[in-house]
Scaffold this motif. Structure first.
Motif, short mmCIF file in Angstrom:
data_model
loop_
_atom_site.label_atom_id
_atom_site.label_comp_id
_atom_site.label_asym_id
_atom_site.label_seq_id
_atom_site.Cartn_x
_atom_site.Cartn_y
_atom_site.Cartn_z
N ALA A 241 -16.60 5.74 -13.19
CA ALA A 241 -17.86 5.80 -12.39
C ALA A 241 -18.12 7.23 -11.95
CB ALA A 241 -17.40 4.94 -10.95
N MET A 242 -17.03 7.88 -11.82
CA MET A 242 -17.36 9.44 -11.84
C MET A 242 -18.06 9.94 -13.15
SD MET A 242 -14.95 12.43 -10.52
CE MET A 242 -13.72 12.48 -12.02
N VAL A 243 -17.54 9.85 -14.21
CA VAL A 243 -18.21 10.29 -15.56
C VAL A 243 -19.43 9.71 -15.60
CG1 VAL A 243 -17.82 10.18 -17.85
CG2 VAL A 243 -15.90 10.50 -16.62
N HIS A 244 -19.80 8.47 -15.22
CA HIS A 244 -21.13 8.13 -15.55
C HIS A 244 -21.97 8.02 -14.36
CE1 HIS A 244 -20.06 6.72 -19.56
NE2 HIS A 244 -19.20 6.28 -19.28
N GLY A 245 -21.58 8.69 -13.27
CA GLY A 245 -22.06 8.53 -11.90
C GLY A 245 -22.74 7.28 -11.68
N VAL A 246 -21.85 6.15 -11.69
CA VAL A 246 -22.04 4.80 -10.93
C VAL A 246 -21.64 4.90 -9.78
CG1 VAL A 246 -21.44 2.34 -11.34
CG2 VAL A 246 -21.78 3.72 -13.53
N ARG A 247 -22.90 4.54 -8.85
CA ARG A 247 -22.38 4.51 -7.23
C ARG A 247 -21.82 3.14 -7.03
NH1 ARG A 247 -27.14 3.68 -4.76
NH2 ARG A 247 -26.76 4.87 -2.97
N THR A 248 -20.50 3.17 -6.64
CA THR A 248 -19.68 2.14 -6.43
C THR A 248 -19.48 1.69 -4.95
OG1 THR A 248 -18.64 2.78 -8.61
CG2 THR A 248 -17.56 1.02 -7.28
N PHE A 249 -19.74 0.26 -4.56
CA PHE A 249 -19.51 0.09 -3.15
C PHE A 249 -18.62 -0.92 -2.91
CE2 PHE A 249 -21.37 -2.58 0.48
CZ PHE A 249 -21.48 -1.35 1.42
N VAL A 250 -17.61 -0.62 -2.33
CA VAL A 250 -16.37 -1.52 -1.94
C VAL A 250 -16.61 -2.43 -1.06
CG1 VAL A 250 -14.06 -1.76 -1.50
CG2 VAL A 250 -14.79 -0.12 -3.17
N ARG A 251 -16.70 -3.68 -0.98
CA ARG A 251 -16.77 -4.52 0.25
C ARG A 251 -16.17 -5.90 0.24
NH1 ARG A 251 -22.38 -7.58 0.94
NH2 ARG A 251 -20.52 -8.79 1.77
N SER A 252 -16.13 -6.46 1.57
CA SER A 252 -15.43 -7.80 1.32
C SER A 252 -16.24 -8.99 0.71
CB SER A 252 -15.14 -8.03 3.08
OG SER A 252 -14.48 -9.38 2.95
N SER A 253 -15.50 -9.68 0.01
CA SER A 253 -16.03 -10.98 -0.62
C SER A 253 -15.86 -12.22 0.58
CB SER A 253 -15.32 -11.30 -1.88
OG SER A 253 -14.11 -11.76 -1.69
N PHE A 254 -15.20 -11.97 1.57
CA PHE A 254 -14.79 -13.10 2.34
C PHE A 254 -15.77 -13.12 3.56
CE2 PHE A 254 -10.72 -12.28 0.37
CZ PHE A 254 -10.72 -13.59 -0.51
N ASP A 255 -16.73 -12.38 3.38
CA ASP A 255 -17.80 -12.34 4.60
C ASP A 255 -18.56 -13.52 4.29
OD1 ASP A 255 -16.83 -9.89 5.45
OD2 ASP A 255 -18.68 -8.65 4.77
N ASP A 256 -19.29 -14.06 5.50
CA ASP A 256 -20.30 -15.02 5.14
C ASP A 256 -21.50 -14.39 4.44
OD1 ASP A 256 -22.49 -16.74 5.16
OD2 ASP A 256 -22.48 -16.98 7.56
N PRO A 257 -21.74 -14.99 3.46
CA PRO A 257 -22.82 -14.41 2.56
C PRO A 257 -24.32 -14.18 3.10
CG PRO A 257 -21.60 -16.07 1.26
CD PRO A 257 -21.06 -16.18 2.69
#
Lengths: 438, 438
Positions: A241-257
């Motif tokens: 992600a750092m090398v390619h500048g990919v903005r990465t968002f970590v979040r919960s999958s168990f939230d109500d969509p």
């Protein structure tokens, strides 16, 4: 004071690049526990549909259903303890193949145009290092075309195709890397890693209940945290992600969509791992990490002559033993030196044997070691421009009577090796000391 | 007297084409129960090793481990009752992928040079009819090259690659077809189908304990038997074997791989399905087959005018209902006709509805039907040159008071439709009548 909470800001920062056109290209990655059964796969599909309904182009990367990879790995082990990694890859990659097909079916059932992609179909080209392959090249053009036509791509994570046309896998946890790599290949605006935690914290909340979720963290900081044992993201995926500048968002999958995706301040619930430039306010210290699976080895009275480090660390490298902290001090008489370093606890006995076997070449008097040690690290990109951060750390630990066995520092990190009995006390002390408590 | 037992012959007939050079190219196919767990996979590997040690070039085709295909099919159904066949194929084909890798590992562990091949790697090219694809073209050159180098090929059965580069499957039981097709492509001397029975019998041994295993049977006879419910081999695989002249040997996979492969007369234990020319002694009748899942429909007093058959069978064909036996009689007054035919029992209600919907066009007076019927067939390539076989059949059934509802015949087959209560009696009577009891 905790860092980087964007209180007072109302505009969400996500999709900033394409926000004006209202449309973004997203990669969403879901791990094994998020797709453990069909009910959870349906929940995943609702997350996907929400993004599609918002007008985004979406590629999804999925892991195998929880438990399946272990089942398949176990079958290979039963077949033969030492087995051909190419065959292992064919067997194990089938888990993601199943999930990708199932999610595509569920999405279609919800009226979302979707199709599965296996690694060899993309193609996701890797090297020939089966079982732990590295991605070499991804031709994202065909998938991009389909995305632009409004079709959701559901990619089987963790797998690719090797130069000899065989299925390859990226090693355990490789789906994160797949996701970031495909995001780079299709020039995605963001890569969302849906996981079982709702973001990256200032430290382990199980140790420090006051730990705060970080809204943003730089690639460099995340890399230090990940490699130090904050197991949210695979280290390789952060590097990529750092090398390619990919903005990465970590979040919960168990939230109500269908629940609001932002908190009361309009901030998305999760942690964005991004370039330093995107950080709103640079704090000195971002988080406190610790690693328990370290072991310490000290060689006493080594002759202090040129090339001695090579005689110690050469044989360890040849044995594929990863050496981490290295400290060398000159002894009072100036003729000999003491060398202390750490290795993974799992390699401790093997490392000692390698050194014993090379005792004559190295020429040490005696060897000491300990496995009841822990490495505690203070991480912050801001410490580059702030003096006194290290001194503050040592003072703080001393005030609690914690003895420091070894110290190493980098530009954005200070690590200390201490007795493991003091691990929690040290983490809590430092977390409070640098103002990370809520 | 039973047919085609090669008593007195001592030279085994297998590998006859290449026997002089001592080496043959073989395809071995193992079904799901033969690879149900690692213990059985090891047994399979020993069968393979025996052939390799004998100097043969070996390609193996495997099904998924017993139960896995059902598990995967069920997951697709749970995902959505009506689902994209392309995604179904990606999910379900993973079962064979696992087995192919595991068998390759076990073979390597035994010191046999082996590798797995997925359908898309061969490539096994099919049409785009996902879920029930037909094989179009196989480029066997790469695999042949590897075989010639002494490497065993372990092919994932049941799967191929469709024109749009997606995984396709051949439909349930398709691994037999894979095996025969690859045998044709690599010009194998024989295709050995390892199954849970030790060959093809003169009739179902559960009904007639005196049923005899056939040493040889012609493609044509096997085709009639397979389509009539002798479920040893998939019909499509027999058709393909016949078209390409692939000598196919049905045998048990549960035999001790190291036990003698021939009986006391030197005859291999199993049944060879081959060209008529290879049959040693042509018997009039080879076997008695029966099919229980038939239903009968009779239309009474249909106006006997040209095109009436089309008004009946056109709509049924449009509804994809397979019509089997068709009998049409002119009624006593010569103006109307009665039409009787059979459909699969599963389609019975649907067929009646289709006919009812077309009642005006067809113009029948009333419709009768029955599901408690069974079709019993006498099969034998020798009846082409023998008169009186049919008369013998009718006489035999009449002597037991069995009423015949309908009769159809082909060159090598006589089929009668009777009440299902008489099924076993009819089969036993005919089996004895044509001298098939041991």
């Amino acid at each position: 004071m905790h860092v980087r909470r964007l209180r007072g800001r109302t505009a969400p920062w996500i999709e900033q690049k394409r926000l004006k056109s209202g449309m973004a290209r997203l990669v969403l990655k879901f791990g094994g526990t998020s797709v453990a059964d069909l009910e959870r796969i349906r929940n995943v599909a609702r997350h996907v549909k929400r993004e599609v309904d918002a007008g985004h182009e979406v590629a999804v990367v999925v892991s195998a259903m929880a438990g399946q990879t272990n089942r398949l790995v176990e079958l290979c082990r039963e077949a033969a303890p030492l087995h051909d990694a190419r065959e292992y890859d064919a067997v194990v990659a089938s888990g993601e193949q199943v999930t990708s097909g199932l999610l595509a079916i569920v999405l279609q059932e919800m009226g979302v145009n979707a199709r599965s992609w296996q690694g060899w179909q993309v193609p996701m080209k890797t090297d020939e290092n089966h079982g732990a392959a590295r991605i070499r090249e991804i031709d994202g053009s065909f998938m991009s075309e389909r995305l632009a036509q409004g079709q959701v791509a559901v990619l089987a994570g963790f797998q690719g195709i090797s130069p000899d046309n065989r299925i390859s896998t990226l090693g355990r946890g490789g789906s994160d890397t797949s996701a970031v790599a495909i995001a780079a290949a299709i020039k995605a605006d963001r890569c969302d890693i849906y996981t079982d935690v709702d973001g990256v914290y200032t430290t382990d909340p199980r140790i420090v209940p006051k730990a705060q979720r970080l809204d943003r963290v730089s690639f460099e900081e995340m890399l230090e945290m990940a490699s130090l044992g904050a197991k949210v993201l695979q280290v390789r995926s952060v590097e990529m992600a750092m090398v390619h500048g990919v903005r990465t968002f970590v979040r919960s999958s168990f939230d109500d969509p269908d629940a609001p995706q932002n908190d009361e301040n309009g901030t998305p619930i999760g942690t964005l791992i991004c370039d330093e430039d995107e950080l709103v306010e640079q704090q000195v210290v971002t988080g406190i990490a610790y690693a328990k699976d370290e072991a310490q080895i000290s060689l006493r009275d080594v002759a202090d002559k040129p090339g001695v480090a090579e005689t110690v660390f050469g044989p360890l490298a040849d044995a594929s033993i990863n050496v981490d902290m290295i400290v060398q001090n000159i002894s009072p008489d100036g003729k000999t030196t003491d060398i202390t370093f750490t290795v993974p606890e799992a390699d401790y006995e093997r490392a000692k044997k390698v050194l014993e076997d090379n005792r004559t070449e190295i020429g040490f008097q005696n060897m000491e070691g300990a496995t009841d040690v822990v490495k505690v690290s203070v991480i912050g990109i801001g410490m580059r421009s702030h003096a006194g951060v290290a001194a503050q750390c040592f003072r703080g630990l001393a005030s609690k009577g914690i003895n420091i066995r070894a110290i190493t520092t980098s530009e954005i990190k200070i690590s200390v090796l201490i007795d493991s009995a003091y691990a929690e006390l040290a983490v809590r002390t430092l977390h409070s000391l640098y103002g990370l408590d809520g």
